[in-house]
Write an enzyme that holds these catalytic residues in place. Structure first.
Site, PDB file in Angstrom:
ATOM      1  CD  GLU A   1     -60.331  17.711  10.150  1.00  0.00           C
ATOM      2  OE1 GLU A   1     -59.292  17.074  10.361  1.00  0.00           O
ATOM      3  OE2 GLU A   1     -61.408  17.478  10.743  1.00  0.00           O
TER       4      GLU A   1
ATOM      5  CB  CYS B   1    -108.825  30.946  -0.067  1.00  0.00           C
ATOM      6  SG  CYS B   1    -107.648  29.823  -0.837  1.00  0.00           S
TER       7      CYS B   1
ATOM      8  NE  ARG C   1     -64.603  32.624 -11.519  1.00  0.00           N
ATOM      9  CZ  ARG C   1     -63.957  32.205 -12.600  1.00  0.00           C
ATOM     10  NH1 ARG C   1     -64.460  31.217 -13.340  1.00  0.00           N
ATOM     11  NH2 ARG C   1     -62.809  32.753 -12.947  1.00  0.00           N
TER      12      ARG C   1
ATOM     13  NE  ARG D   1     -60.442  34.284  -6.672  1.00  0.00           N
ATOM     14  CZ  ARG D   1     -61.586  33.973  -6.053  1.00  0.00           C
ATOM     15  NH1 ARG D   1     -61.851  34.459  -4.851  1.00  0.00           N
ATOM     16  NH2 ARG D   1     -62.469  33.181  -6.635  1.00  0.00           N
TER      17      ARG D   1
END
Length: 298
Positions: free
Chosen positions: A208, A52, A197, A228
């Site tokens: 903020e 179905c 990651r 980074r």
């Protein structure tokens, strides 16, 4: 509309359409019983629940669903029972031995099926309100609900919480306008989400402020990741209307220790963030359980 909202809305639309199709399937049952001159495999076969329209939809959801897999599994089981109860009614009618019992089972299976559908829809609607409409990021609520299990499962491998705040964001709004300020927040969220990651997760904390829960084996690796990200955002040119806007952020970074509650971790990270702001902003401030801090910038 962000991708998460779109996915949830598409799921709800698919759920509604396939549910409507199953009500039409009930009409087919009545026609089948009345006529018997047609063959409807989606009613009579042992695997009718696979044939179905709703069966096709639920099988797709079983393959794609992650966050609500338990809801979909429950619906699937109850959908199968509806088809089984239907075949039992048809067999009983054919054998002229139908009783109230077979109809009661069919009624109960339909009610259970409908209840499972409603529960899943409520889950989807609640999930939709757990994501920020502006940035598409999950809100603090999702972190609250998942933090303990996340810490139990992954804490031994090394988990850190990064609480960051956009520097002088009020000045951005005052200079470029709130609409362009929203574009800045969206750009920040998108770029950081794309650059963390896959094992890390990002949340909008409010205004903020943002949270990143990241995997790192020790402080040195965690600081390297945080720095980074900070440098990436500082170098990013954000296009907002006719303006090119550049921003920086200050962050408090702390390790998540076994059995800690989220409130304790956030309080520590917030203290580090405050120290980072007082010391000149645009930096990562690492803090340990003894509340000793170390600043990283440049």
């Amino acid at each position: 509309m962000n991708r998460k909202f779109t996915e949830i809305d598409e799921t709800i639309r698919g759920l509604n359409a396939s549910t409507d199709a199953h009500f039409k399937w009930l009409v087919k049952i009545l026609r089948f019983i009345a006529n018997h001159d047609i063959d409807l495999p989606e009613i009579t076969c042992d695997d009718a629940h696979q044939r179905c329209e709703f069966g096709h939809w639920i099988n797709t959801r079983l393959q794609e669903e992650r966050e609500g897999k338990n809801f979909v599994l429950d619906i699937s089981k109850k959908h199968i029972r509806v088809h089984q109860a239907c075949r039992n009614i048809i067999t009983a009618i054919n054998d002229k031995c139908q009783t109230d019992a077979v109809f009661n089972v069919f009624e109960q299976s339909l009610l259970a099926f409908t209840e499972a559908l409603t529960t899943y829809k409520v889950h989807l609607l609640q999930l939709r309100t757990s994501y920020d409409a502006l940035t598409g990021l999950p809100l603090r609520r999702i972190l609250d609900e998942s933090f303990t299990s996340m810490n139990n499962e992954l804490g031994a491998e090394g988990l850190y919480l990064l609480l960051l705040d956009v520097d002088h964001f009020k000045k951005v709004n005052d200079t470029y306008g709130h609409l362009n300020g929203d574009i800045v927040l969206r750009s920040l969220a998108m770029n950081m989400s794309n650059n963390i990651r896959r094992s890390a997760s990002m949340y909008r904390y409010g205004g903020e402020e943002f949270i990143v829960v990241l995997h790192a084996k020790d402080d040195r690796e965690a600081v390297t990741i945080a720095e980074r990200l900070r440098h990436d955002i500082a170098e990013l040119e954000m296009v907002a209307g006719e303006h090119i806007i550049r921003i920086t952020f200050t962050a408090g970074l702390t390790r998540i220790h076994p059995d800690e509650v989220l409130r304790e971790v956030l309080e520590r990270a917030d203290q580090a963030l405050y120290i980072g702001k007082k010391s000149g902003r645009n930096c990562t401030q690492l803090i340990n359980q003894r509340l000793e801090t170390k600043k990283f910038s440049g």
